[in-house]
Design a protein around this motif. Sequence first.
Motif, PDB file in Angstrom:
ATOM      1  N   PHE A 178       1.048  -1.319  -0.330  1.00  0.00           N
ATOM      2  CA  PHE A 178      -0.515  -0.404  -0.072  1.00  0.00           C
ATOM      3  C   PHE A 178       0.514   1.335   0.045  1.00  0.00           C
ATOM      4  O   PHE A 178       0.372   1.761  -0.147  1.00  0.00           O
ATOM      5  N   VAL A 179       2.542   1.318  -0.542  1.00  0.00           N
ATOM      6  CA  VAL A 179       2.875   2.524   0.158  1.00  0.00           C
ATOM      7  C   VAL A 179       2.563   3.603  -1.003  1.00  0.00           C
ATOM      8  O   VAL A 179       2.434   4.513  -0.531  1.00  0.00           O
ATOM      9  N   PRO A 180       2.132   3.647  -2.292  1.00  0.00           N
ATOM     10  CA  PRO A 180       1.617   4.798  -2.736  1.00  0.00           C
ATOM     11  C   PRO A 180       0.719   5.215  -2.639  1.00  0.00           C
ATOM     12  O   PRO A 180       0.192   6.261  -2.533  1.00  0.00           O
ATOM     13  N   GLN A 181      -0.838   3.951  -1.959  1.00  0.00           N
ATOM     14  CA  GLN A 181      -1.723   5.225  -1.310  1.00  0.00           C
ATOM     15  C   GLN A 181      -1.243   6.234   0.055  1.00  0.00           C
ATOM     16  O   GLN A 181      -2.118   6.140   0.033  1.00  0.00           O
ATOM     17  N   LEU A 182      -0.616   5.177   0.359  1.00  0.00           N
ATOM     18  CA  LEU A 182      -0.038   5.858   1.925  1.00  0.00           C
ATOM     19  C   LEU A 182       0.737   6.970   1.576  1.00  0.00           C
ATOM     20  O   LEU A 182       0.039   7.992   2.395  1.00  0.00           O
ATOM     21  N   ARG A 183       1.167   7.120   0.593  1.00  0.00           N
ATOM     22  CA  ARG A 183       1.443   8.563   0.028  1.00  0.00           C
ATOM     23  C   ARG A 183       0.847   9.468  -0.397  1.00  0.00           C
ATOM     24  O   ARG A 183       1.419  10.941  -0.166  1.00  0.00           O
ATOM     25  N   ALA A 184       0.083   9.086  -0.705  1.00  0.00           N
ATOM     26  CA  ALA A 184      -1.145  10.265  -1.135  1.00  0.00           C
ATOM     27  C   ALA A 184      -2.216  10.802  -0.280  1.00  0.00           C
ATOM     28  O   ALA A 184      -2.116  11.281  -0.092  1.00  0.00           O
ATOM     29  N   LEU A 185      -2.659   9.370   0.452  1.00  0.00           N
ATOM     30  CA  LEU A 185      -3.672   9.622   0.689  1.00  0.00           C
ATOM     31  C   LEU A 185      -3.321  10.007   2.493  1.00  0.00           C
ATOM     32  O   LEU A 185      -4.024  10.638   3.095  1.00  0.00           O
ATOM     33  N   SER A 186      -2.276   9.970   2.864  1.00  0.00           N
ATOM     34  CA  SER A 186      -2.001   9.773   3.956  1.00  0.00           C
ATOM     35  C   SER A 186      -1.272  11.734   4.765  1.00  0.00           C
ATOM     36  O   SER A 186      -1.380  12.275   5.545  1.00  0.00           O
ATOM     37  N   GLY A 187      -1.895  12.120   3.832  1.00  0.00           N
ATOM     38  CA  GLY A 187      -1.334  13.447   3.618  1.00  0.00           C
ATOM     39  C   GLY A 187      -3.033  14.477   3.680  1.00  0.00           C
ATOM     40  O   GLY A 187      -2.689  15.542   4.158  1.00  0.00           O
ATOM     41  N   VAL A 188      -4.144  13.689   3.679  1.00  0.00           N
ATOM     42  CA  VAL A 188      -4.703  13.845   3.699  1.00  0.00           C
ATOM     43  C   VAL A 188      -6.208  13.633   4.606  1.00  0.00           C
ATOM     44  O   VAL A 188      -7.050  14.331   4.590  1.00  0.00           O
ATOM     45  N   LEU A 189      -6.316  12.354   5.021  1.00  0.00           N
ATOM     46  CA  LEU A 189      -6.405  11.702   5.700  1.00  0.00           C
ATOM     47  C   LEU A 189      -6.217  10.682   7.124  1.00  0.00           C
ATOM     48  O   LEU A 189      -4.561  10.578   6.687  1.00  0.00           O
ATOM     49  N   PRO A 190      -6.221  10.187   7.975  1.00  0.00           N
ATOM     50  CA  PRO A 190      -5.465   9.663   9.496  1.00  0.00           C
ATOM     51  C   PRO A 190      -5.616   7.747   8.021  1.00  0.00           C
ATOM     52  O   PRO A 190      -6.365   7.742   8.088  1.00  0.00           O
ATOM     53  N   ALA A 191      -3.815   7.674   7.826  1.00  0.00           N
ATOM     54  CA  ALA A 191      -4.153   6.111   7.456  1.00  0.00           C
ATOM     55  C   ALA A 191      -2.954   5.625   8.302  1.00  0.00           C
ATOM     56  O   ALA A 191      -2.216   6.109   8.085  1.00  0.00           O
ATOM     57  N   MET A 192      -3.710   4.076   8.001  1.00  0.00           N
ATOM     58  CA  MET A 192      -2.397   3.205   8.704  1.00  0.00           C
ATOM     59  C   MET A 192      -2.193   2.120   7.738  1.00  0.00           C
ATOM     60  O   MET A 192      -4.276   1.808   7.551  1.00  0.00           O
ATOM     61  N   VAL A 193      -1.727   0.855   7.657  1.00  0.00           N
ATOM     62  CA  VAL A 193      -1.978  -0.380   7.740  1.00  0.00           C
ATOM     63  C   VAL A 193      -1.389  -1.538   8.661  1.00  0.00           C
ATOM     64  O   VAL A 193      -0.351  -0.966   9.668  1.00  0.00           O
ATOM     65  N   ALA A 194      -2.191  -2.269   9.053  1.00  0.00           N
ATOM     66  CA  ALA A 194      -2.942  -3.297  10.291  1.00  0.00           C
ATOM     67  C   ALA A 194      -2.195  -4.389   9.813  1.00  0.00           C
ATOM     68  O   ALA A 194      -2.571  -5.388   8.944  1.00  0.00           O
TER      69      ALA A 194
END
Length: 291
Positions: free
Chosen positions: A36-52
Amino acid sequence: MADQLGRAGQTETRAGGPGNAPLVMLPGLMGTAEVFVPQLRALSGVLPAMVAPLLGGDRIERIADHLLTQLPARFALAGLSMGGIVAMEILRRAPERVSRLCLMSTSPLPDTPTQAAEWEPLIIAARSGRLEDVLRGCLPVDSLAPSPQRLDILNTIYQQGCSLGPELFVAQARALQRRTDQQAALRRFKGPTLILCGAQDRLTPLKRHEFMAALMPNARLCVIEKAGHLPTLEQPDQVTGAMAAWLAEVAPDQDERPDPSRETATTAAGGAQPAAPSLPPLTLTNPLKTS
């Protein structure tokens, strides 16, 4: 996409939340945040995002219970492959905690007796020191769409999986081997749902995703062209765009129009309630893409 995520934040605020609901992403078998690295880089700047990580035992139910003790009170949930199977179990156990659902490269159906038996030689091989061979068999080259970066993606996934060790593989394999049918849980869920798959996925083909989308009252099917079982890495921009649209969808029980009672609400100090902040544009990056 920034506008879409901005609307998502306003939707959560109108629903009573403190802004964007956290996004929880669950990887597949022996997976890490790498998928999920590409999605984390894009989305974590605009909402809290994590991988469990998928830890907690050798049953899907135990993994879901373990995760539920650690996750936020309410969250958007996205699962890929085995992560999608765990996401469905979380949905079955705690539907009130899941605000919206994204299922990628997965299936709600249990293994047949023949499929369940096929895990046994893999478990024996992993325990005997052949974990990398096992992972290569579980995710063969043709499970991804042909592309210049296909081998780079696969080698990265194999290395990450080997770093987790054979005992985790055995636990996750046992969990998959004994998983239950999740069709009823999907039918009951009314939140915004994205069913996403690669057009060339040989492990969980398109017809399985069409079946899931047909089960759910508010599901949207998204087929990613030139992608197989790992669309998050094969076509990261397409996947991130689809997820941004999903995060911006208004839930069926919410009104897209502004709520006057919330707009005129005052704080305890007597001041006007501030408007939801504007969100910065997304940055879409594929770390595995060579220049």
